[in-house]
Scaffold this motif. Sequence first.
Motif, PDB file in Angstrom:
ATOM      1  N   VAL A   1     -32.258   9.512  16.849  1.00  0.00           N
ATOM      2  CA  VAL A   1     -33.256  10.491  16.219  1.00  0.00           C
ATOM      3  C   VAL A   1     -32.408  10.576  14.516  1.00  0.00           C
ATOM      4  CG1 VAL A   1     -32.986  11.508  18.327  1.00  0.00           C
ATOM      5  CG2 VAL A   1     -31.467  11.584  16.947  1.00  0.00           C
ATOM      6  N   GLY A   2     -33.761  11.235  14.204  1.00  0.00           N
ATOM      7  CA  GLY A   2     -33.619  11.207  12.305  1.00  0.00           C
ATOM      8  C   GLY A   2     -34.713  11.929  12.272  1.00  0.00           C
ATOM      9  N   ALA A   3     -34.211  12.879  10.340  1.00  0.00           N
ATOM     10  CA  ALA A   3     -35.060  13.847  10.190  1.00  0.00           C
ATOM     11  C   ALA A   3     -36.184  13.128  10.335  1.00  0.00           C
ATOM     12  CB  ALA A   3     -34.387  13.946   9.173  1.00  0.00           C
ATOM     13  N   ASP A   4     -36.801  11.972   9.576  1.00  0.00           N
ATOM     14  CA  ASP A   4     -38.445  11.175  10.181  1.00  0.00           C
ATOM     15  C   ASP A   4     -38.134   9.860  10.428  1.00  0.00           C
ATOM     16  OD1 ASP A   4     -36.703  10.281   7.771  1.00  0.00           O
ATOM     17  OD2 ASP A   4     -37.615  10.873   6.062  1.00  0.00           O
TER      18      ASP A   4
ATOM     19  N   VAL B   1     -22.661   2.994   2.479  1.00  0.00           N
ATOM     20  CA  VAL B   1     -23.505   1.529   2.759  1.00  0.00           C
ATOM     21  C   VAL B   1     -24.544   2.822   3.137  1.00  0.00           C
ATOM     22  CG1 VAL B   1     -21.008   0.391   3.548  1.00  0.00           C
ATOM     23  CG2 VAL B   1     -21.963   2.256   5.047  1.00  0.00           C
ATOM     24  N   TYR B   2     -24.853   3.733   3.947  1.00  0.00           N
ATOM     25  CA  TYR B   2     -26.351   4.286   4.163  1.00  0.00           C
ATOM     26  C   TYR B   2     -26.332   5.827   4.033  1.00  0.00           C
ATOM     27  CZ  TYR B   2     -25.406  -0.225   7.345  1.00  0.00           C
ATOM     28  OH  TYR B   2     -25.125  -1.247   8.219  1.00  0.00           O
ATOM     29  N   PRO B   3     -26.517   5.917   2.764  1.00  0.00           N
ATOM     30  CA  PRO B   3     -26.710   6.941   2.400  1.00  0.00           C
ATOM     31  C   PRO B   3     -27.997   6.844   2.348  1.00  0.00           C
ATOM     32  CG  PRO B   3     -25.964   5.332  -0.028  1.00  0.00           C
ATOM     33  CD  PRO B   3     -26.111   5.411   1.435  1.00  0.00           C
ATOM     34  N   ARG B   4     -28.828   7.549   1.938  1.00  0.00           N
ATOM     35  CA  ARG B   4     -29.978   8.526   2.320  1.00  0.00           C
ATOM     36  C   ARG B   4     -31.196   6.540   1.727  1.00  0.00           C
ATOM     37  NH1 ARG B   4     -34.381   9.861   5.455  1.00  0.00           N
ATOM     38  NH2 ARG B   4     -36.329   9.214   4.627  1.00  0.00           N
ATOM     39  N   ALA B   5     -30.554   7.006   0.151  1.00  0.00           N
ATOM     40  CA  ALA B   5     -31.740   6.172  -0.496  1.00  0.00           C
ATOM     41  C   ALA B   5     -31.501   4.364  -0.278  1.00  0.00           C
ATOM     42  CB  ALA B   5     -30.394   6.124  -2.333  1.00  0.00           C
ATOM     43  N   LEU B   6     -30.077   3.844   0.064  1.00  0.00           N
ATOM     44  CA  LEU B   6     -30.027   2.825   0.947  1.00  0.00           C
ATOM     45  C   LEU B   6     -31.001   2.641   1.981  1.00  0.00           C
ATOM     46  CD1 LEU B   6     -27.080   1.632  -0.125  1.00  0.00           C
ATOM     47  CD2 LEU B   6     -28.821   1.013  -0.807  1.00  0.00           C
TER      48      LEU B   6
ATOM     49  N   GLN C   1     -34.742   1.770   1.441  1.00  0.00           N
ATOM     50  CA  GLN C   1     -34.458   1.065   0.205  1.00  0.00           C
ATOM     51  C   GLN C   1     -35.077  -0.523   1.954  1.00  0.00           C
ATOM     52  OE1 GLN C   1     -31.491  -0.369  -1.934  1.00  0.00           O
ATOM     53  NE2 GLN C   1     -32.045   1.347  -3.082  1.00  0.00           N
ATOM     54  N   GLY C   2     -34.043  -0.011   2.858  1.00  0.00           N
ATOM     55  CA  GLY C   2     -34.181  -1.078   4.087  1.00  0.00           C
ATOM     56  C   GLY C   2     -35.222  -1.221   4.412  1.00  0.00           C
ATOM     57  N   TRP C   3     -35.939   0.217   4.723  1.00  0.00           N
ATOM     58  CA  TRP C   3     -36.738   1.050   5.245  1.00  0.00           C
ATOM     59  C   TRP C   3     -37.928  -0.255   4.241  1.00  0.00           C
ATOM     60  CZ3 TRP C   3     -40.202   3.597   9.411  1.00  0.00           C
ATOM     61  CH2 TRP C   3     -41.181   3.667   9.233  1.00  0.00           C
ATOM     62  N   ASP C   4     -37.936   0.075   3.552  1.00  0.00           N
ATOM     63  CA  ASP C   4     -39.136   0.243   2.666  1.00  0.00           C
ATOM     64  C   ASP C   4     -39.170  -1.952   2.508  1.00  0.00           C
ATOM     65  OD1 ASP C   4     -40.083   1.881   1.884  1.00  0.00           O
ATOM     66  OD2 ASP C   4     -38.795   2.292  -0.119  1.00  0.00           O
ATOM     67  N   TYR C   5     -37.929  -2.744   2.964  1.00  0.00           N
ATOM     68  CA  TYR C   5     -38.258  -3.991   2.733  1.00  0.00           C
ATOM     69  C   TYR C   5     -38.559  -4.043   4.223  1.00  0.00           C
ATOM     70  CZ  TYR C   5     -36.080  -8.171   4.203  1.00  0.00           C
ATOM     71  OH  TYR C   5     -35.574  -9.703   5.231  1.00  0.00           O
ATOM     72  N   LEU C   6     -38.356  -3.803   5.094  1.00  0.00           N
ATOM     73  CA  LEU C   6     -38.961  -4.316   6.082  1.00  0.00           C
ATOM     74  C   LEU C   6     -40.720  -4.107   6.295  1.00  0.00           C
ATOM     75  CD1 LEU C   6     -36.327  -2.647   8.408  1.00  0.00           C
ATOM     76  CD2 LEU C   6     -36.693  -4.859   8.027  1.00  0.00           C
ATOM     77  N   VAL C   7     -41.069  -3.059   5.860  1.00  0.00           N
ATOM     78  CA  VAL C   7     -42.380  -2.664   5.989  1.00  0.00           C
ATOM     79  C   VAL C   7     -43.092  -3.979   4.890  1.00  0.00           C
ATOM     80  CG1 VAL C   7     -43.855  -1.637   5.356  1.00  0.00           C
ATOM     81  CG2 VAL C   7     -42.306  -0.079   6.187  1.00  0.00           C
ATOM     82  N   ARG C   8     -42.680  -4.226   3.611  1.00  0.00           N
ATOM     83  CA  ARG C   8     -42.575  -5.435   2.697  1.00  0.00           C
ATOM     84  C   ARG C   8     -42.729  -6.687   3.499  1.00  0.00           C
ATOM     85  NH1 ARG C   8     -39.003  -2.782  -0.924  1.00  0.00           N
ATOM     86  NH2 ARG C   8     -38.027  -5.007  -0.757  1.00  0.00           N
TER      87      ARG C   8
ATOM     88  N   ALA D   1     -35.141   7.820   9.320  1.00  0.00           N
ATOM     89  CA  ALA D   1     -33.591   7.732   9.903  1.00  0.00           C
ATOM     90  C   ALA D   1     -34.003   7.409  11.321  1.00  0.00           C
ATOM     91  CB  ALA D   1     -33.327   8.882   9.441  1.00  0.00           C
ATOM     92  N   ALA D   2     -34.652   7.507  11.990  1.00  0.00           N
ATOM     93  CA  ALA D   2     -34.645   7.583  13.193  1.00  0.00           C
ATOM     94  C   ALA D   2     -35.012   5.100  13.814  1.00  0.00           C
ATOM     95  CB  ALA D   2     -35.868   8.603  14.125  1.00  0.00           C
ATOM     96  N   VAL D   3     -35.839   5.099  12.974  1.00  0.00           N
ATOM     97  CA  VAL D   3     -36.331   3.625  13.177  1.00  0.00           C
ATOM     98  C   VAL D   3     -34.662   3.000  12.417  1.00  0.00           C
ATOM     99  CG1 VAL D   3     -37.391   2.156  12.422  1.00  0.00           C
ATOM    100  CG2 VAL D   3     -38.169   3.261  13.216  1.00  0.00           C
ATOM    101  N   MET D   4     -34.403   3.190  11.305  1.00  0.00           N
ATOM    102  CA  MET D   4     -33.315   3.005  10.890  1.00  0.00           C
ATOM    103  C   MET D   4     -32.278   2.580  11.732  1.00  0.00           C
ATOM    104  SD  MET D   4     -34.389   1.028   8.302  1.00  0.00           S
ATOM    105  CE  MET D   4     -32.911   0.130   7.796  1.00  0.00           C
ATOM    106  N   ALA D   5     -32.150   3.992  12.441  1.00  0.00           N
ATOM    107  CA  ALA D   5     -30.252   4.339  13.067  1.00  0.00           C
ATOM    108  C   ALA D   5     -30.931   2.887  14.932  1.00  0.00           C
ATOM    109  CB  ALA D   5     -30.551   5.024  13.542  1.00  0.00           C
TER     110      ALA D   5
END
Length: 234
Positions: free
Chosen positions: A165-168, A211-216, A219-226, A171-175
Amino acid sequence: MADAAAREDLVKACHVLAAAGHNDFVWGHVAVRAEHGSGVWMKPSGLGMEEIQVDDLVLVGWDGEVLAGHRRRHVEYPIHTRIMLARPDVGATVHSHVGSATSFSSLQTPLVPISHEGTYFAPEGVPTFTATSDLILTDEQGDAVAATLGQAHAAFLQGHGIVTVGADLVAAVMAALLLDRACRKQLAAMAAGGPKVWTSAEAAVVKRTHVYPRALLEQGWDYLVRTLDRASNA
């Protein structure tokens, strides 16, 4: 988030999860809270995560009625609706059958932060739902999953899969992706006779902020989408 943007992100979430190995033929599903409190937008039944497009999504009311969309909903919609009703802070949910976590949940051992990924789940850890390994088909079962989850970011469904789960959706996918990696690393350590050491719960909470603030996570999500975009344009 407006529904149009949420639906676009839900499609991206399905594609990211599929590319990361969370696809299980046409099973497994992702949901995001709809605006105005009407219910949740969900991946539909009958399609693989990598196949999903915006027009495939279904709007499922809190009672399970399909309010919009032409496809069938998954029977396990109570996983998503009951967690979101129990957790107003949750805006998105993932349920997958990723092999590492399903295998790990059979060991009756806690997930500990032997890696960066493991710290994401501190301090609550990853509780295990043990009432059934069958599908979650009723509101009562969904409530029981939500109770097991508590305030954690994820739960194992023993013999079944995971819920994150996540706020959006970020967060849920990265978890979900981090849980897969954490399970893989601990399984490897256990196969080698360990683990013998890991980060304490207190230190893991602090480490997580580094290691996992929201900004990072973004960044991980954006990388995966790219990465998906590059693959589709190749």
